[in-house]
Write an enzyme that holds these catalytic residues in place. Sequence first.
Site, PDB file in Angstrom:
ATOM      1  N   LYS A  98      12.396 -16.269  -8.541  1.00 39.37           N
ATOM      2  CA  LYS A  98      12.255 -15.295  -9.633  1.00 39.37           C
ATOM      3  C   LYS A  98      11.260 -15.825 -10.661  1.00 39.37           C
ATOM      4  CE  LYS A  98      13.563 -12.419  -8.168  1.00 39.37           C
ATOM      5  NZ  LYS A  98      13.919 -12.456  -6.861  1.00 39.37           N
ATOM      6  N   ARG A 139       4.322  -0.786  -4.515  1.00 44.44           N
ATOM      7  CA  ARG A 139       3.897  -1.179  -3.167  1.00 44.44           C
ATOM      8  C   ARG A 139       2.541  -1.879  -3.147  1.00 44.44           C
ATOM      9  NH1 ARG A 139       6.817   1.291   0.815  1.00 44.44           N
ATOM     10  NH2 ARG A 139       5.181   0.835   2.309  1.00 44.44           N
ATOM     11  N   HIS A 174      15.285 -38.339  -3.950  1.00 46.19           N
ATOM     12  CA  HIS A 174      14.453 -38.624  -2.778  1.00 46.19           C
ATOM     13  C   HIS A 174      13.024 -38.131  -2.968  1.00 46.19           C
ATOM     14  CE1 HIS A 174      18.022 -39.976  -0.771  1.00 46.19           C
ATOM     15  NE2 HIS A 174      18.621 -38.816  -0.994  1.00 46.19           N
ATOM     16  N   CYS A 194       0.861  -1.184   0.000  1.00 46.52           N
ATOM     17  CA  CYS A 194       0.000   0.000   0.000  1.00 46.52           C
ATOM     18  C   CYS A 194       0.899   1.236   0.000  1.00 46.52           C
ATOM     19  CB  CYS A 194      -0.951   0.087   1.181  1.00 46.52           C
ATOM     20  SG  CYS A 194      -2.205  -1.183   1.197  1.00 46.52           S
ATOM     21  N   GLU A 247       7.675 -15.706  -9.298  1.00 42.50           N
ATOM     22  CA  GLU A 247       7.185 -14.338  -9.099  1.00 42.50           C
ATOM     23  C   GLU A 247       6.720 -13.694 -10.394  1.00 42.50           C
ATOM     24  OE1 GLU A 247       9.567 -12.194  -5.480  1.00 42.50           O
ATOM     25  OE2 GLU A 247      10.760 -12.666  -7.230  1.00 42.50           O
ATOM     26  N   GLU A 273      16.620 -19.153  -5.274  1.00 41.17           N
ATOM     27  CA  GLU A 273      16.379 -17.796  -5.774  1.00 41.17           C
ATOM     28  C   GLU A 273      15.931 -17.828  -7.245  1.00 41.17           C
ATOM     29  OE1 GLU A 273      15.825 -15.079  -4.551  1.00 41.17           O
ATOM     30  OE2 GLU A 273      16.204 -13.593  -6.094  1.00 41.17           O
ATOM     31  N   ASN A 312      -2.119   2.296   5.390  1.00 42.88           N
ATOM     32  CA  ASN A 312      -1.249   1.177   5.019  1.00 42.88           C
ATOM     33  C   ASN A 312      -1.010   0.402   6.308  1.00 42.88           C
ATOM     34  OD1 ASN A 312       0.922  -0.429   4.236  1.00 42.88           O
ATOM     35  ND2 ASN A 312       2.391   1.249   4.238  1.00 42.88           N
ATOM     36  N   GLY A 313      -1.387  -0.877   6.327  1.00 47.06           N
ATOM     37  CA  GLY A 313      -1.192  -1.671   7.542  1.00 47.06           C
ATOM     38  C   GLY A 313      -2.458  -2.469   7.844  1.00 47.06           C
ATOM     39  N   TRP A 328      -2.843  -2.687  -1.698  1.00 48.12           N
ATOM     40  CA  TRP A 328      -2.565  -4.123  -1.753  1.00 48.12           C
ATOM     41  C   TRP A 328      -3.489  -4.719  -0.700  1.00 48.12           C
ATOM     42  CZ3 TRP A 328      -0.938  -8.194   1.299  1.00 48.12           C
ATOM     43  CH2 TRP A 328      -0.423  -9.306   0.635  1.00 48.12           C
ATOM     44  N   LYS A 351       6.246  -5.068  -3.346  1.00 46.21           N
ATOM     45  CA  LYS A 351       7.675  -5.064  -3.084  1.00 46.21           C
ATOM     46  C   LYS A 351       7.995  -4.952  -1.601  1.00 46.21           C
ATOM     47  CE  LYS A 351      12.023  -3.615  -4.773  1.00 46.21           C
ATOM     48  NZ  LYS A 351      12.407  -5.008  -5.038  1.00 46.21           N
TER      49      LYS A 351
HETATM   50  C1  G6P Z   1       8.603  -9.208  -0.891  1.00 49.11           C
HETATM   51  C2  G6P Z   1       9.166  -8.923  -2.264  1.00 49.11           C
HETATM   52  C3  G6P Z   1      10.441  -9.739  -2.472  1.00 49.11           C
HETATM   53  C4  G6P Z   1      11.431  -9.456  -1.359  1.00 49.11           C
HETATM   54  C5  G6P Z   1      10.824  -9.688   0.026  1.00 49.11           C
HETATM   55  C6  G6P Z   1      11.723  -9.164   1.127  1.00 49.11           C
HETATM   56  O1  G6P Z   1       8.123 -10.491  -0.830  1.00 49.11           O
HETATM   57  O2  G6P Z   1       8.210  -9.230  -3.267  1.00 49.11           O
HETATM   58  O3  G6P Z   1      11.019  -9.396  -3.709  1.00 49.11           O
HETATM   59  O4  G6P Z   1      12.539 -10.274  -1.506  1.00 49.11           O
HETATM   60  O5  G6P Z   1       9.590  -8.976   0.127  1.00 49.11           O
HETATM   61  O6  G6P Z   1      11.875  -7.783   0.976  1.00 49.11           O
HETATM   62  P1  G6P Z   1      12.986  -6.930   1.700  1.00 49.11           P
HETATM   63  O7  G6P Z   1      12.660  -5.509   1.357  1.00 49.11           O
HETATM   64  O8  G6P Z   1      12.844  -7.209   3.155  1.00 49.11           O
HETATM   65  O9  G6P Z   1      14.297  -7.365   1.183  1.00 49.11           O
END
Ligand code: G6P
Length: 617
Positions: free
Chosen positions: A493, A27, A512, A2, A496, A489, A100-101, A74, A612
Amino acid sequence: MCGIVGYVGRSEAAPILLDGLKRLEYRGYDSAGVAIVNGEGVQTRKCAGRIAALSKLMAQKPPSGSFGISHTRWATHGKVNDTNAHPHFDQSGKLALVHNGVIENYGALKAQLVEQGHTFETETDTEVLAHLIGSIYDKIDNNDSKGRLVNATREALKQVIGTYGIALLHADVPDFIVGARRGSPLVLGVGRDENFLASDVSAIVAHTRDAVYLNDFDLVAVERDKFEISSIDGETGEHQINKVEFTSEDISKGDYAHYMLKEIFEQPDSVRDAMRGRLNTEECTAKLGGLNMTAAELRDVGRVVLTGCGTALHAGGVGEYLIEQLASVPTEVEFASEFRHRNTPMTRDTLVFAISQSGETADTLGALRESRRKGYRTLGICNNVASTIARESDGGVYMHAGPEIGVAATKSFTSQVVILTLIGLLLGRMRNLSTAEGSRLIEALEALPDQIEDTLKLSDHIKSIANKYVDVSGMLFFGRQFNYPIALEGALKMKEITYLYAEGHPSAELKHGIIALVRPDLPSIFVAPDDGVFSKNLNNIEQVKARKGPIIAVTTQSGAKQLKGIANDVIVVPDAPDTLMPILTVIPLQLLAYHLAVGLGRDVDKPRNLAKSVTVE
Ligand code: G6P
């Protein structure tokens, strides 16, 4: 998660708010809205969808006025629709609020308000807060409407359990906005004859670079030519105006199709910036003054805990291997969301690192606070200077990666891994890492930016590989040792931004259970440089091959020779010591996810359902 933008000044608020919201779209982007006041009352425009939809709506019937608040959402409570979009109003319809929250006790507060005759239009927790503030405002008997609004906000927030960054205004209180925060970021932008409120400075940096980062429990009354910050309890305190380090140019996409691609290509620089001034070639160690620890204290560290979420957690995963390898200090990586609630037995000599690009992730912040509450020295590895994690930690290391806008983190990951390498080097050189080993590592670190540059030249090759796999049902990612977190990772990616099912595993786990999944439409990506475990990886690759699973290998030159005729596609990265390989092997996986997502027509910078900066639990 948000985004909030507020404005009080002499210009038309609408374009300023809209532009700010566009900057904050990372956000949250399921709905958006504005409330702007002029002599005729509050004008609201809000709708489900992206900021572009709001922009269209505002163009049809432009709201005018020189103060207002706005929001990009969001969703947490309540479906994504026009009604649930912010701003929300109190019973009188004159008080508008963006939030926001999460208000955790909104159910109980709502029940009390319903008993008093309040009726609600939405399913949101935010509307309850608007009603609560409005009901207190209406009961205060005082001619000073600004003071009434501040006091009503203060009294209402004392009843709230949960987290918030809020901005609110009232039709009867001209040129005045109130903001407050607890757990969700809020920054005040100080301009000339105009002031701003925002969740993040990127929303306002085009107008001012003077910013006051509000602390938890701060409440700010904002007018055109002044502002007043006090605590929710009514105490006033000192606040510093900071210069924002970046300009609006730094947050533009430039010639790149997407922020994510721009940020992938910025990695030679961001990696260089993460090391800048921190390599001590004389003593073959690292200089990390921000840790705020003496040499004796660093020598006494007996255990390290690395905590974070998402990509930051995966950087911690590499850090676990790195710190154990370089410094022989037992190291654990912990999901922040688990760590904060778990009764982890820790010794007094434990050093905790909270890793977070934004420095605002609620679970990571929760882990930091819990760890500090128990008395463990807790440091931050953050990109966002002046973020809550950076401010609340006992010290730390800034990433200096520049703003990262793409929701899928890329350059922040490699910067975090570089910093964890420096921490490993520093701790190692105080233990049993020799000068020769330290010196070799520093040389290899210095070579990285050019090697990343070379790796980025593989983008077209990777695109052609991605194009071959647009019809797959999912992807499996495998790696061993330092490259196991890279498999995680790479899969993250892929999930996502392509929405394909993807999971990362230690290569040896294949047999396994995972091997049951292997089939022609489910490629396996092996992160397998020619390192100490290459021959083991090769066995696993053969096992997939024997079951007709397509194989993409990310390897080094000598590994590629051995994979000829085995892997369907090979991506060759430059050679580096095992410890630094993850910084090179992750880049092809970022590019593979990117090109595949573009091929599938996905919204790369704003993937569905994601945000994000996740400031809710
Ligand atoms: C969200 C984002 C990710 C990020 C994670 C941690 O899930 O979509 O891309 O890695 O938060 O974010 P930070 O700002 O704590 O690194």
